[in-house]
Design an enzyme around this catalytic site. Structure first.
Site, PDB file in Angstrom:
ATOM      1  N   ASP A 162     -22.429  -5.584  18.330  1.00 32.38           N
ATOM      2  CA  ASP A 162     -23.329  -4.708  19.070  1.00 32.38           C
ATOM      3  C   ASP A 162     -22.599  -3.709  20.046  1.00 32.38           C
ATOM      4  OD1 ASP A 162     -25.189  -4.273  21.136  1.00 32.38           O
ATOM      5  OD2 ASP A 162     -25.854  -6.349  21.372  1.00 32.38           O
ATOM      6  N   CYS A 201     -31.864  -7.950  25.830  1.00 28.53           N
ATOM      7  CA  CYS A 201     -31.152  -6.992  26.388  1.00 28.53           C
ATOM      8  C   CYS A 201     -31.266  -6.834  28.004  1.00 28.53           C
ATOM      9  CB  CYS A 201     -31.645  -5.595  25.639  1.00 28.53           C
ATOM     10  SG  CYS A 201     -30.672  -4.282  26.304  1.00 28.53           S
ATOM     11  N   HIS A 256     -26.862  -4.924  17.674  1.00 30.02           N
ATOM     12  CA  HIS A 256     -27.928  -4.893  18.712  1.00 30.02           C
ATOM     13  C   HIS A 256     -29.327  -5.129  18.153  1.00 30.02           C
ATOM     14  CE1 HIS A 256     -28.656  -4.996  23.176  1.00 30.02           C
ATOM     15  NE2 HIS A 256     -29.829  -4.238  22.866  1.00 30.02           N
TER      16      HIS A 256
END
Lengths: 190, 381
Positions: free
Chosen positions: B326, B173, B355
């Protein structure tokens, strides 16, 4: 759009009224700026100004909060309508209730996700956040004045020190690295 | 019809019943098992009480239990070194850079869903940067500090410990974004760059976060609030899948309250979701303003200190792992990394998950990690 225009007009009108009231009372309460009343006059006008600014910020916040809630409320109404269209008409069995729950969750999820990803919501959210920060900023400014009276360091002064410390740390880091690099070069050369 | 016995039915009705209804003994069994309304209310109440007790003890559940030692500890971070589980087969160590949002133990949430444990079991030497909670004094700490100071120090420590010249940088991320910035600036220390759902092209992020970021006055936020506080992040979280994850998951907990495995999984994830440290103010300002609003990173115009982060200079092997579902970082926002780098050995892996599902799920263990491990091992000798 019409609703937004109305809100902006109302906000502008309220701000004008506050400005008029402030100007009226400022002229009535004006004190001589020389002689023994000088300090009092200066402080009084400064604090009065802060409170009027706070009032303006709060009106702005209220107006933006109304726009925000009106978007949420409209989305809620749409979600309820979609639920009614998709959910079972009769709730007689356990399965009916389960299907109702599924339909409601789907309808609310889709409607609110559409809202949260819309540019209109992004703008309203940005304005709301901005006006919340404006209120906090005015309150902080009032508190800072009081801190100054007590000869205490203010938040802005501490902030400046923090900024200096971070800059100093970076300078030390860069210097240390260039010294290390020079030492490495010297070691290789010898 | 429920209370009527077979004898009370007319002959033709009886015949019809016999054709469509289950045998008498099964029917009686079904009737006997059907709980009364009172029993159902009592059962629902019991489940509610149990769920309440479970939620009260949520914080005590164990997470991040793979054995490790703290190699370096500074005010801003801890560098963790995980114990080998099998004999080492990869020469190049992996340094994982976690995001600045929530805690790093999501990569080691529980043994059967641990990203780190899986890499260890595939023979990798794994290190992790575990960011500490920023304080008010860290208000002006920026990406320059994270990338050029903290990550660089950790890279140096890993290289020294393993006596190698290069390592694999592996970011998740926001950590993926920072790993990319680091690689662009310090490529000589990187053998491979492997990123999971990095934010690269802010304009192509179609998530709620990307949308809200467009109109945030982050300069004012830095000035007035300083660090971005947990409460502000929670307010943002409620806008992400508000009903499916905000309400439905608790209803699912009620339904599965007697399933120990379900409850364990639920609690670990719930603990992670609400374990949210603040984000350093200046870093958050750059994150929103430079990456989302001005989109400087993908344009190769982002500056850290006085250096430009030029992604086109990246030539090392690149693995970009993204999730189709996501809802925090759009796949369209991560994928352009493969287009802007100059690496000839680059791969984009897409998976049909979300995610968090990408890194902490059985799906990830069975589908994602074997492929990631295969890619890495081929480039870690």
């Amino acid at each position: 759009m019409v609703e937004n225009d109305n809100t902006e007009n109302a906000q502008q009108f309220m701000q004008e009224q506050v400005n008029n009231a402030f100007e009226f009372w400022s002229s009535k309460l004006k004190l001589p700026t020389i002689g023994p009343t000088y300090a009092f006059s200066k402080d009084f006008s400064s604090f009065a100004n802060d409170f009027v600014t706070l009032g303006k910020a709060m009106i702005e916040l209220k107006s933006n909060m109304d726009s925000y809630w009106s978007l949420l409320s409209a989305a809620y109404t749409r979600a309820m309508r979609n639920t009614a269209e998709q959910a079972p008409m009769q709730l007689a069995t356990k399965e009916d209730y389960e299907n109702y729950r599924r339909a409601a969750i789907e309808a609310f999820e889709d409607t609110f996700t559409d809202l949260f990803t819309s540019s209109e919501f992004s703008q309203v959210y940005g304005k709301l956040l901005g006006s919340q920060l404006n209120v906090s900023r005015v309150v902080q400014s009032i508190v800072e004045k009081n801190f100054k009276m007590l000869n205490l360091p203010t938040r802005s002064e501490v902030d400046d020190i923090l900024k200096d410390i971070v800059e100093l740390k970076r300078t030390v880091r860069d210097m240390k690295r260039s010294v290390d690099a020079r030492n490495d070069q010297a070691r290789i050369a010898t | 019809m429920r209370g009527m016995t077979k004898q009370e039915l007319q002959p033709d009705q009886k015949k019809e019943q016999e054709n469509v209804q289950p045998p008498q003994s099964e029917l009686e069994e079904l009737i006997r098992k059907e709980p009364t309304l009172a029993e159902e209310i009592l059962e629902a109440y019991r489940k509610l009480e149990k769920a309440r007790d479970i939620l009260h003890t949520a914080g005590n559940i164990g997470v991040g239990e793979t054995p490790n030692e703290v190699l370096v500890e500074k005010r801003a971070y801890r560098l963790l070194h995980y114990q080998q589980m099998v004999s080492k087969t990869a020469r190049t160590p992996i340094l994982i850079v976690y995001a600045l949002i929530n805690r790093s133990y999501v990569l080691d949430l529980q043994p059967d869903k641990s990203w780190i444990r899986s890499l260890l079991s595939q023979g990798f030497d794994v290190y992790l940067i575990d960011w500490k909670t920023p304080t008010a004094a860290d208000k002006y700490v920026s990406f320059d500090d994270y990338v050029n100071c903290y990550i660089d120090d950790c890279v140096e420590a890993v290289l020294k410990k393993n006596k190698v010249e290069k390592l694999t940088l592996h970011g998740y991320c926001m950590g993926g974004t920072m790993s990319t910035m680091y690689t662009a600036l310090h490529q000589e220390k990187i053998r491979n760059l492997a990123v999971i759902a990095p934010v690269i092209d802010g304009q192509k992020d179609f998530t709620v976060i990307g949308n809200l970021a467009k109109n945030m006055d982050v300069d004012k936020m830095l000035q007035v609030v300083g660090n971005l506080q947990s409460e502000q992040l929670y307010a943002l979280y409620v806008t992400l899948k508000p009903f499916k994850q905000g309400i439905n998951k608790y209803l699912n907990l009620l339904q599965n309250v007697d399933n120990e495995q379900f409850v364990g999984n639920f609690l670990r994830l719930e603990k992670w979701l609400y374990d949210t440290p603040p984000i350093a103010g200046e870093t958050f300002r750059q994150w929103i303003s430079d990456i989302y609003q001005k989109n400087l990173l993908v344009k190769n115009e982002m500056k850290l200190s006085d250096k430009i982060v030029d992604l086109s200079t990246i030539k090392v092997p690149l693995l970009n792992i993204i999730a189709d579902e996501d809802h925090l970082v759009s796949p369209q926002c991560s994928a352009p990394l493969n287009d802007v780098v100059s690496s000839t050995d680059k791969r984009l892996m897409r998976f049909h998950t979300g995610h968090v599902g990408l890194i902490a799920s059985l799906y990830s263990q069975n589908n994602v990690l074997p492929k990631v491990g295969q890619w890495l091992i081929a480039r870690s000798q």
